[in-house]
Every structure is written in structure tokens, then in C-alpha cells.
Scaffold this active site. Structure first.
Site, PDB file in Angstrom:
ATOM      1  N   GLU A   1     -31.245 132.141 -46.214  1.00 37.10           N
ATOM      2  CA  GLU A   1     -30.850 131.997 -44.804  1.00 37.10           C
ATOM      3  C   GLU A   1     -31.860 131.196 -43.985  1.00 37.10           C
ATOM      4  O   GLU A   1     -32.197 131.556 -42.851  1.00 37.10           O
ATOM      5  CB  GLU A   1     -30.637 133.376 -44.166  1.00 37.10           C
TER       6      GLU A   1
ATOM      7  N   LYS B   1     -30.626 125.884 -45.923  1.00 36.84           N
ATOM      8  CA  LYS B   1     -30.479 124.963 -47.053  1.00 36.84           C
ATOM      9  C   LYS B   1     -29.137 124.246 -47.034  1.00 36.84           C
ATOM     10  O   LYS B   1     -29.063 123.042 -47.286  1.00 36.84           O
ATOM     11  CB  LYS B   1     -30.608 125.718 -48.386  1.00 36.84           C
ATOM     12  N   THR B   2     -28.070 124.980 -46.752  1.00 34.14           N
ATOM     13  CA  THR B   2     -26.740 124.364 -46.770  1.00 34.14           C
ATOM     14  C   THR B   2     -26.591 123.346 -45.649  1.00 34.14           C
ATOM     15  O   THR B   2     -26.022 122.265 -45.851  1.00 34.14           O
ATOM     16  CB  THR B   2     -25.650 125.438 -46.652  1.00 34.14           C
TER      17      THR B   2
ATOM     18  N   LYS C   1     -23.374 123.336 -55.769  1.00 37.71           N
ATOM     19  CA  LYS C   1     -23.962 124.662 -55.558  1.00 37.71           C
ATOM     20  C   LYS C   1     -23.672 125.461 -56.823  1.00 37.71           C
ATOM     21  O   LYS C   1     -22.640 126.139 -56.929  1.00 37.71           O
ATOM     22  CB  LYS C   1     -23.325 125.320 -54.327  1.00 37.71           C
TER      23      LYS C   1
ATOM     24  N   ASP D   1     -20.789 128.214 -48.373  1.00 38.39           N
ATOM     25  CA  ASP D   1     -21.719 127.119 -48.648  1.00 38.39           C
ATOM     26  C   ASP D   1     -21.078 126.087 -49.579  1.00 38.39           C
ATOM     27  O   ASP D   1     -21.250 124.876 -49.392  1.00 38.39           O
ATOM     28  CB  ASP D   1     -23.003 127.652 -49.283  1.00 38.39           C
TER      29      ASP D   1
ATOM     30  N   GLU E   1     -27.879 122.212 -54.285  1.00 40.09           N
ATOM     31  CA  GLU E   1     -28.476 123.269 -53.463  1.00 40.09           C
ATOM     32  C   GLU E   1     -28.745 124.501 -54.317  1.00 40.09           C
ATOM     33  O   GLU E   1     -27.838 125.032 -54.971  1.00 40.09           O
ATOM     34  CB  GLU E   1     -27.554 123.652 -52.299  1.00 40.09           C
ATOM     35  N   GLY E   2     -29.978 124.962 -54.303  1.00 38.98           N
ATOM     36  CA  GLY E   2     -30.338 126.168 -55.033  1.00 38.98           C
ATOM     37  C   GLY E   2     -29.811 127.410 -54.338  1.00 38.98           C
ATOM     38  O   GLY E   2     -29.084 127.340 -53.343  1.00 38.98           O
TER      39      GLY E   2
ATOM     40  N   GLY F   1     -30.947 131.070 -52.579  1.00 40.95           N
ATOM     41  CA  GLY F   1     -32.100 131.804 -52.052  1.00 40.95           C
ATOM     42  C   GLY F   1     -33.340 130.939 -52.017  1.00 40.95           C
ATOM     43  O   GLY F   1     -33.304 129.780 -51.608  1.00 40.95           O
TER      44      GLY F   1
ATOM     45  N   ASN G   1     -36.613 123.700 -40.317  1.00 39.90           N
ATOM     46  CA  ASN G   1     -35.389 124.138 -39.649  1.00 39.90           C
ATOM     47  C   ASN G   1     -35.700 125.349 -38.775  1.00 39.90           C
ATOM     48  O   ASN G   1     -36.234 126.350 -39.253  1.00 39.90           O
ATOM     49  CB  ASN G   1     -34.324 124.511 -40.679  1.00 39.90           C
TER      50      ASN G   1
END
Length: 239
Positions: A17, A20-21, A42, A59, A120-121, A123, A180
Site C-alpha cells: 500500500e 506501486k500500482t 502482476k 491492481d 509489479e511485485g 507487497g 509517493n
């Protein structure tokens, strides 16, 4: 014959959270605006909801929508689980396993169709995916340069330094990082940013790719406008 090297990046974060997305979708938007065929991937996603009558991770859907090629939700997110918890636990709840080879093949299949792949990983950087591998192992499988999303809040400097060390320990290149804003009320944000810039450059030669404030409408175009065009050109080999 070994597979050709992938082009793109692997996006990870200092925690879950942290955006990343949003950053991944913004990178896809930036690439698409420059006429490149690009796709998001993803590989593992936990937590689904009903979107247009289909159970899908939000995501995964965001990355699918941000890419410049038409793909299915399953192509973008081959391993989605209903429960929004640690992926290996979510998999166990459904009696499933996360197959490393399947995830890698999915990435290779997409990479062969596009100019740039944004993966995108899940967590943070070192999240268990099975009894003998984690998300960091998968990042090594891909061999892509890594982009670290740093969630700006108390503790972010330590989280960023630890994540960067873990990335380097796996033999991967930290190609850059994005700040961010998670906590808009964070004390001394400018001083924290200055420290992050100095330390990540000094220790890892990693440039800041952008600083994203709290946005009323964090659509990919709005987030992309907060990123450094010149730094992204270097990241994606377009300079």
C-alpha cells in the site's frame, strides 16, 4: 537457447500500500504516450472483487487498462487469489500453489509481444510465494532493472535503505526510485526527501524518478506528470 533479455522494469515497494500500482500504471501511460507497445504484469495478486461481472484484482485491472496492447485480466495477472492477505497464505486457503515456472513463462510471453514490460511485485521486495522462493527470487528470474516506490511516511528512510540493500544483495540494479506521498501530514517531508536523494544516490547510484503528491484524482496521466521525463528515458533505454 536462452530467452532474450526482457526490456522494461520490475516495480517493488518499501511496503504494501505505498503506491506501486499507481506508479506502474503511470510508467505504462508514459511509455504508451511515446508510441511504445507496453504491458503491465502482476504475476501474483491477492484480493479480488467483482468488476464487470468478473472476479479480478483491482491492481491487475489497473495495469491492464494502462497498457497500450489489448490483454485479458488472466494474461496480466495469471495468479489471482480471493483473500487479501499474504499470497502464500491466500494460495493455501484455496488449495493452490504458486508455480514459479508459470509466472516466468507468463512474463516471457508478454515480453515477446511488447517493447517494454512493467512488472509489479507484491507487497515489499521479499514476500514469500512458496516454501522455497519469494518475490525477490522472481525478480532475479526476470533480471529487469528495479524501480523502488518509497511511501513517504514516518520510517520511510529506513525502509528504503533496507529495501535497496536487499535489491543489491540479490545482484539486481536499483535503477531509480519514486517517492509517493502516503501520509500528507508527515513531518519534515522536504528534509526526508533530501536524505533519501542523498543516501540512495551515495549508496546505490539510484536517481529519483519523481515525487508524487497526494492527488485528488490519481489517474495514470496525473501521476506520470509528476515523473522525471529525462530519468525515465534513461531507465527505459530511450535516452
Amino acid at each position: 537457447m536462452s530467452a532474450a533479455p526482457m526490456r522494461g522494469c520490475f516495480v517493488t515497494g518499501t511496503d504494501t500500500e505505498v503506491g506501486k500500482t499507481r506508479v506502474s500504471a503511470a510508467l505504462l501511460h508514459w511509455l504508451g504516450e511515446r508510441g511504445l507497445r507496453c504491458a503491465g504484469y502482476k504475476p501474483v495478486a491477492a484480493g479480488t472483487e467483482s468488476i464487470d461481472g468478473e472476479a479480478v484484482n483491482e491492481d491487475v485491472r489497473a495495469l491492464r487498462d494502462a497498457g497500450s496492447v489489448a490483454l485479458t485480466n488472466a494474461e496480466v495477472g495469471p495468479c489471482q487469489f480471493e483473500a487479501a492477505c499474504a499470497p502464500h497464505i491466500a494460495a493455501a486457503l484455496e488449495g493452490r500453489t504458486i508455480e514459479r515456472a508459470v509466472l516466468l513463462q507468463g512474463a516471457r510471453t508478454l515480453a515477446a509481444q511488447v517493447d517494454q514490460l512493467v512488472v509489479e511485485g507484491v507487497g515489499g521486495f521479499c514476500v514469500p510465494l512458496g516454501p522455497d522462493f519469494d518475490s525477490a527470487d522472481f525478480a532475479v528470474d526476470l533480471g529487469l532493472p528495479v524501480v523502488l516506490v518509497v511511501g513517504l511516511r514516518l520510517g520511510c528512510i529506513n525502509h528504503a535503505m533496507l529495501s535497496a540493500e536487499a535489491i543489491r544483495a540479490r545482484g539486481l540494479r536499483l535503477a531509480g526510485w519514486v517517492a509517493n506521498t502516503v501520509d500528507a501530514a508527515m513531518l519534515q517531508p522536504d528534509e526526508n526527501l533530501a536524505t533519501l536523494r542523498h543516501e540512495l544516490a551515495r549508496r546505490h547510484q539510484a536517481p529519483c524518478l519523481g515525487v508524487v503528491p497526494r492527488l485528488a484524482s490519481p489517474e495514470p496521466a496525473a501521476v506520470a506528470a509528476c515523473l522525471d521525463d529525462s530519468a525515465l528515458r534513461v531507465l527505459f533505454g530511450l535516452a
